[in-house]
Design a protein around this motif. Sequence first.
Motif, PDB file in Angstrom:
ATOM      1  N   THR A  73       0.833  -1.194   0.000  1.00 20.04           N
ATOM      2  CA  THR A  73       0.000   0.000   0.000  1.00 20.04           C
ATOM      3  C   THR A  73       0.876   1.255   0.000  1.00 20.04           C
ATOM      4  O   THR A  73       2.072   1.190   0.260  1.00 20.04           O
ATOM      5  CB  THR A  73      -0.915   0.034   1.236  1.00 20.04           C
ATOM      6  OG1 THR A  73      -0.094  -0.047   2.422  1.00 20.04           O
ATOM      7  CG2 THR A  73      -1.884  -1.134   1.237  1.00 20.04           C
ATOM      8  N   GLY A  74       0.232   2.396  -0.278  1.00 21.75           N
ATOM      9  CA  GLY A  74       0.946   3.660  -0.111  1.00 21.75           C
ATOM     10  C   GLY A  74       1.051   4.505  -1.361  1.00 21.75           C
ATOM     11  O   GLY A  74       0.329   4.322  -2.347  1.00 21.75           O
ATOM     12  N   ASP A  96      16.674  11.901  -6.384  1.00 21.39           N
ATOM     13  CA  ASP A  96      16.260  13.167  -5.788  1.00 21.39           C
ATOM     14  C   ASP A  96      14.813  13.137  -5.308  1.00 21.39           C
ATOM     15  O   ASP A  96      14.266  14.159  -4.906  1.00 21.39           O
ATOM     16  CB  ASP A  96      16.447  14.314  -6.797  1.00 21.39           C
ATOM     17  CG  ASP A  96      17.918  14.647  -7.018  1.00 21.39           C
ATOM     18  OD1 ASP A  96      18.677  14.624  -6.027  1.00 21.39           O
ATOM     19  OD2 ASP A  96      18.307  14.903  -8.169  1.00 21.39           O
ATOM     20  N   ILE A  97      14.190  11.976  -5.387  1.00 25.15           N
ATOM     21  CA  ILE A  97      12.891  11.758  -4.753  1.00 25.15           C
ATOM     22  C   ILE A  97      13.129  10.837  -3.560  1.00 25.15           C
ATOM     23  O   ILE A  97      13.609   9.718  -3.720  1.00 25.15           O
ATOM     24  CB  ILE A  97      11.874  11.128  -5.724  1.00 25.15           C
ATOM     25  CG1 ILE A  97      11.490  12.133  -6.812  1.00 25.15           C
ATOM     26  CG2 ILE A  97      10.622  10.664  -4.977  1.00 25.15           C
ATOM     27  CD1 ILE A  97      10.418  11.659  -7.768  1.00 25.15           C
ATOM     28  N   LYS A  98      12.824  11.325  -2.372  1.00 27.90           N
ATOM     29  CA  LYS A  98      13.045  10.530  -1.161  1.00 27.90           C
ATOM     30  C   LYS A  98      11.753   9.811  -0.784  1.00 27.90           C
ATOM     31  O   LYS A  98      10.730  10.434  -0.534  1.00 27.90           O
ATOM     32  CB  LYS A  98      13.499  11.416  -0.004  1.00 27.90           C
ATOM     33  CG  LYS A  98      13.801  10.625   1.268  1.00 27.90           C
ATOM     34  CD  LYS A  98      14.168  11.523   2.437  1.00 27.90           C
ATOM     35  CE  LYS A  98      14.406  10.682   3.698  1.00 27.90           C
ATOM     36  NZ  LYS A  98      14.651  11.529   4.883  1.00 27.90           N
ATOM     37  N   LYS A  99      11.820   8.471  -0.782  1.00 24.62           N
ATOM     38  CA  LYS A  99      10.670   7.665  -0.393  1.00 24.62           C
ATOM     39  C   LYS A  99      10.986   6.924   0.900  1.00 24.62           C
ATOM     40  O   LYS A  99      12.035   6.305   1.034  1.00 24.62           O
ATOM     41  CB  LYS A  99      10.332   6.639  -1.484  1.00 24.62           C
ATOM     42  CG  LYS A  99       9.629   7.242  -2.676  1.00 24.62           C
ATOM     43  CD  LYS A  99       8.908   6.178  -3.500  1.00 24.62           C
ATOM     44  CE  LYS A  99       9.854   5.119  -4.044  1.00 24.62           C
ATOM     45  NZ  LYS A  99       9.137   4.080  -4.811  1.00 24.62           N
ATOM     46  N   ILE A 205       6.822  10.698   0.985  1.00 20.55           N
ATOM     47  CA  ILE A 205       7.597  11.039  -0.204  1.00 20.55           C
ATOM     48  C   ILE A 205       7.863  12.543  -0.203  1.00 20.55           C
ATOM     49  O   ILE A 205       7.012  13.333   0.225  1.00 20.55           O
ATOM     50  CB  ILE A 205       6.848  10.598  -1.486  1.00 20.55           C
ATOM     51  CG1 ILE A 205       7.785  10.521  -2.685  1.00 20.55           C
ATOM     52  CG2 ILE A 205       5.664  11.497  -1.784  1.00 20.55           C
ATOM     53  CD1 ILE A 205       7.264   9.654  -3.809  1.00 20.55           C
ATOM     54  N   GLU A 206       9.075  12.914  -0.604  1.00 18.95           N
ATOM     55  CA  GLU A 206       9.380  14.340  -0.715  1.00 18.95           C
ATOM     56  C   GLU A 206      10.329  14.587  -1.879  1.00 18.95           C
ATOM     57  O   GLU A 206      11.221  13.790  -2.154  1.00 18.95           O
ATOM     58  CB  GLU A 206       9.948  14.898   0.592  1.00 18.95           C
ATOM     59  CG  GLU A 206      11.198  14.257   1.113  1.00 18.95           C
ATOM     60  CD  GLU A 206      11.611  14.832   2.465  1.00 18.95           C
ATOM     61  OE1 GLU A 206      12.616  15.570   2.499  1.00 18.95           O
ATOM     62  OE2 GLU A 206      10.925  14.552   3.462  1.00 18.95           O
ATOM     63  N   SER A 217       5.883  17.486  -0.049  1.00 17.63           N
ATOM     64  CA  SER A 217       6.091  16.520   1.035  1.00 17.63           C
ATOM     65  C   SER A 217       4.741  15.918   1.404  1.00 17.63           C
ATOM     66  O   SER A 217       3.836  16.630   1.839  1.00 17.63           O
ATOM     67  CB  SER A 217       6.711  17.215   2.252  1.00 17.63           C
ATOM     68  OG  SER A 217       6.906  16.301   3.313  1.00 17.63           O
ATOM     69  N   ILE A 218       4.602  14.605   1.196  1.00 21.02           N
ATOM     70  CA  ILE A 218       3.303  13.937   1.355  1.00 21.02           C
ATOM     71  C   ILE A 218       3.437  12.725   2.268  1.00 21.02           C
ATOM     72  O   ILE A 218       4.357  11.917   2.116  1.00 21.02           O
ATOM     73  CB  ILE A 218       2.748  13.457  -0.001  1.00 21.02           C
ATOM     74  CG1 ILE A 218       2.701  14.606  -1.021  1.00 21.02           C
ATOM     75  CG2 ILE A 218       1.376  12.826   0.168  1.00 21.02           C
ATOM     76  CD1 ILE A 218       1.658  15.628  -0.781  1.00 21.02           C
ATOM     77  N   ASN A 219       2.494  12.582   3.210  1.00 19.79           N
ATOM     78  CA  ASN A 219       2.353  11.375   4.016  1.00 19.79           C
ATOM     79  C   ASN A 219       1.124  10.610   3.561  1.00 19.79           C
ATOM     80  O   ASN A 219       0.061  11.212   3.340  1.00 19.79           O
ATOM     81  CB  ASN A 219       2.167  11.723   5.501  1.00 19.79           C
ATOM     82  CG  ASN A 219       3.476  11.851   6.239  1.00 19.79           C
ATOM     83  OD1 ASN A 219       4.518  11.467   5.733  1.00 19.79           O
ATOM     84  ND2 ASN A 219       3.432  12.405   7.436  1.00 19.79           N
ATOM     85  N   ALA A 220       1.242   9.304   3.425  1.00 21.86           N
ATOM     86  CA  ALA A 220       0.083   8.480   3.060  1.00 21.86           C
ATOM     87  C   ALA A 220      -0.569   7.938   4.322  1.00 21.86           C
ATOM     88  O   ALA A 220       0.099   7.290   5.135  1.00 21.86           O
ATOM     89  CB  ALA A 220       0.514   7.320   2.172  1.00 21.86           C
TER      90      ALA A 220
END
Length: 233
Positions: A73-74, A96-99, A205-206, A217-220
């Motif tokens: 999920t996510g 450069d995308i931090k997951k 993810i940011e 900057s997003i939190n699932a």
Amino acid sequence: MSQKILSNKNNLLVLFEDNHIIIVNKRAGDIVQGDKTGDKPLSDVVKEYIKDKYNKPGNVYLGIVHRLDRPTTGLVIFAKTSKALPRLNKLFLSKDIKKTYWAIVKNEPPKHEDTLIHWLKKNPKNNKSKAYIKEASGSKKAILHYKVIKKLDNYFLLEVNLETGRHHQIRVQLSSIGCPIKGDLKYGFDRSNKDASISLHARHIEFIHPVKKEAVSINAPLPEDAIWNACLV
């Protein structure tokens, strides 16, 4: 703190949307892109959402930037424009995308915090990867960082950050240190989750927006499940 859900129409959980990008919270069982099962992919659901929301005639453009395993999920990012897609692809390639992922495991890891380095080799016949300590023929180097962020009653919650993006990487690397993910029968957990999910969630993810150059900057939100709920208590 959970991210606000912008839309929950047709079970599509939209967490971020602008002219160039849409980010959704994938449910367990959804496939990001069509495969041999013939099941309706998440990409088609997103296209229908865009077509309906903006009354778009004809075909809707949607670029697939990355994928999540079906039982996971996510967060999943899609490009809404041909301008955004190659730029997002470049961000992924340049790391450069931090997951950040959260994983629930049964056993306590050997260390509270560690970096795992393996060489992974995929077997397409059973859609499974095997981890080797040393480089093997046809293998690819895999690196991840984990730390224990919470001890639950019968499980441990790990935060995982990837340096590489290999097939089933988190699943096989955690299993290789004796910490298979809850529900992951393929990699050594002893029983399945009721909804056939595995307890691996792309949590955060940011990145810098490839067109607007603004920080995203997003939190699932976590799946609705008693054990996941305990992670936030």
